[in-house]
Design a protein around this motif. Structure first.
Motif, short mmCIF file in Angstrom:
data_model
loop_
_atom_site.label_atom_id
_atom_site.label_comp_id
_atom_site.label_asym_id
_atom_site.label_seq_id
_atom_site.Cartn_x
_atom_site.Cartn_y
_atom_site.Cartn_z
N LYS A 268 0.82 -1.22 0.00
CA LYS A 268 0.00 0.00 0.00
C LYS A 268 0.85 1.27 0.00
O LYS A 268 0.37 2.33 -0.36
N THR A 269 2.12 1.15 0.39
CA THR A 269 3.01 2.31 0.39
C THR A 269 3.10 2.91 -1.01
O THR A 269 3.02 4.12 -1.18
N ARG A 270 3.25 2.04 -2.01
CA ARG A 270 3.38 2.56 -3.38
C ARG A 270 2.13 3.32 -3.81
O ARG A 270 2.23 4.33 -4.48
N PHE A 271 0.97 2.87 -3.39
CA PHE A 271 -0.26 3.54 -3.80
C PHE A 271 -0.49 4.84 -3.01
O PHE A 271 -1.08 5.78 -3.53
N THR A 272 0.00 4.87 -1.79
CA THR A 272 -0.04 6.11 -1.02
C THR A 272 0.82 7.16 -1.73
O THR A 272 0.39 8.30 -1.94
N GLU B 53 3.79 6.29 7.18
CA GLU B 53 4.94 5.81 6.41
C GLU B 53 6.19 6.43 6.99
O GLU B 53 6.20 7.60 7.34
N SER B 54 7.27 5.65 7.06
CA SER B 54 8.55 6.19 7.51
C SER B 54 9.32 6.72 6.30
O SER B 54 9.02 6.37 5.16
N TYR B 55 10.33 7.54 6.57
CA TYR B 55 11.18 8.02 5.48
C TYR B 55 11.80 6.83 4.74
O TYR B 55 11.89 6.82 3.53
N GLY B 56 12.23 5.82 5.51
CA GLY B 56 12.84 4.63 4.92
C GLY B 56 11.91 3.94 3.94
O GLY B 56 12.32 3.56 2.83
N ASN C 99 0.13 16.32 -6.82
CA ASN C 99 1.16 17.29 -7.18
C ASN C 99 2.52 16.60 -7.13
O ASN C 99 2.69 15.64 -6.39
N LYS C 100 3.49 17.11 -7.87
CA LYS C 100 4.83 16.55 -7.78
C LYS C 100 5.41 16.91 -6.42
O LYS C 100 5.12 17.97 -5.85
N MET C 101 6.24 15.98 -5.88
CA MET C 101 6.76 16.16 -4.52
C MET C 101 8.11 15.50 -4.37
O MET C 101 8.43 14.55 -5.08
N SER C 102 8.85 15.96 -3.38
CA SER C 102 10.08 15.29 -2.96
C SER C 102 9.70 14.21 -1.94
O SER C 102 8.56 14.18 -1.45
N GLY C 103 10.64 13.36 -1.59
CA GLY C 103 10.38 12.37 -0.55
C GLY C 103 10.00 13.04 0.77
O GLY C 103 9.10 12.59 1.48
N TYR C 104 10.69 14.13 1.07
CA TYR C 104 10.39 14.90 2.28
C TYR C 104 8.95 15.44 2.22
O TYR C 104 8.22 15.38 3.20
N ASP C 105 8.55 15.96 1.05
CA ASP C 105 7.19 16.49 0.89
C ASP C 105 6.15 15.39 1.07
O ASP C 105 5.07 15.62 1.65
N ILE C 106 6.46 14.19 0.58
CA ILE C 106 5.54 13.05 0.73
C ILE C 106 5.37 12.72 2.21
O ILE C 106 4.25 12.56 2.70
N LYS C 107 6.48 12.62 2.93
CA LYS C 107 6.42 12.31 4.36
C LYS C 107 5.64 13.40 5.11
O LYS C 107 4.81 13.11 5.98
N LYS C 108 5.88 14.65 4.75
CA LYS C 108 5.18 15.77 5.39
C LYS C 108 3.67 15.67 5.12
O LYS C 108 2.85 15.88 6.01
N ALA C 109 3.29 15.34 3.88
CA ALA C 109 1.87 15.20 3.53
C ALA C 109 1.23 14.05 4.30
O ALA C 109 0.10 14.17 4.78
N VAL C 110 1.94 12.93 4.41
CA VAL C 110 1.43 11.79 5.18
C VAL C 110 1.20 12.22 6.63
O VAL C 110 0.15 11.93 7.21
#
Length: 182
Positions: free
Chosen positions: A5-9, A38-41, A17-28
């Protein structure tokens, strides 16, 4: 087929919107704290896989006085697998995981006072989340983005109702515990 489910999140967030990994974690953390974690890892590991499978593309964006940032965009192939996942009716399992509720189930191993404190702490945490959700309900001036945020806002309303109901239950449970305590 849809176990990860991580991939679909990640793909779902990138469809907004396009995002960095940091932006994804922040949105989560900001928009999904009650329903997903989700963890950064996990995020960076999955981004690497999604990139290799051509579900996302990566763009290196220079930043002033900082290292360059990798920004990810979902591809058409990524959109296809996301839509396939969203259309799949076999994966509609409803599961509310709440560690505090699990601990409360075995609350007879603690004092009434300790359980009341745990419930009060939960209620306070819920109130903080509710405050954030109410703040996010403000309008969005970007019409294209506002359209993409329509469903997340509806989901936020569900989370608000769940938290409000959980708070009402906590108040009743604390009252019941206090009456037994006397």
């Amino acid at each position: 087929m849809y176990k990860n489910k991580t991939r679909f999140t990640i793909l779902g967030l990138l469809s907004i919107n396009k995002m960095s990994g940091y932006d994804i974690k922040k949105a989560v953390n900001e928009f999904l704290p009650y329903i997903w974690n989700e963890s950064y890892g996990q995020i960076y590991k999955e981004l690497k896989i999604l990139l290799a499978e051509d579900f996302v593309i990566k763009e290196r964006v220079p930043q002033e006085n900082k290292p360059d940032k990798n920004v990810y965009t979902i591809t058409e192939k990524g959109m296809e697998i996301l839509r396939s996942y969203l259309e799949n009716s076999k994966s509609n399992k409803i599961l509310i995981r709440n560690e505090l509720m699990l601990k409360f189930l075995f609350g007879f191993n603690l004092s009434f006072e300790q359980n009341i404190k745990k419930l009060a702490d939960m209620k306070n945490k819920n109130d903080v989340i509710l405050t954030k959700f109410y703040a996010q309900k403000k309008g969005c001036s970007n019409k294209k983005l506002a359209k993409k945020l329509f469903y997340p806002r509806l989901l936020a309303e569900l989370v608000v109702e769940i938290l409000k109901t959980q708070n009402l239950w906590a108040e009743k449970a604390m009252e019941t515990l206090r009456s037994y305590e006397d």
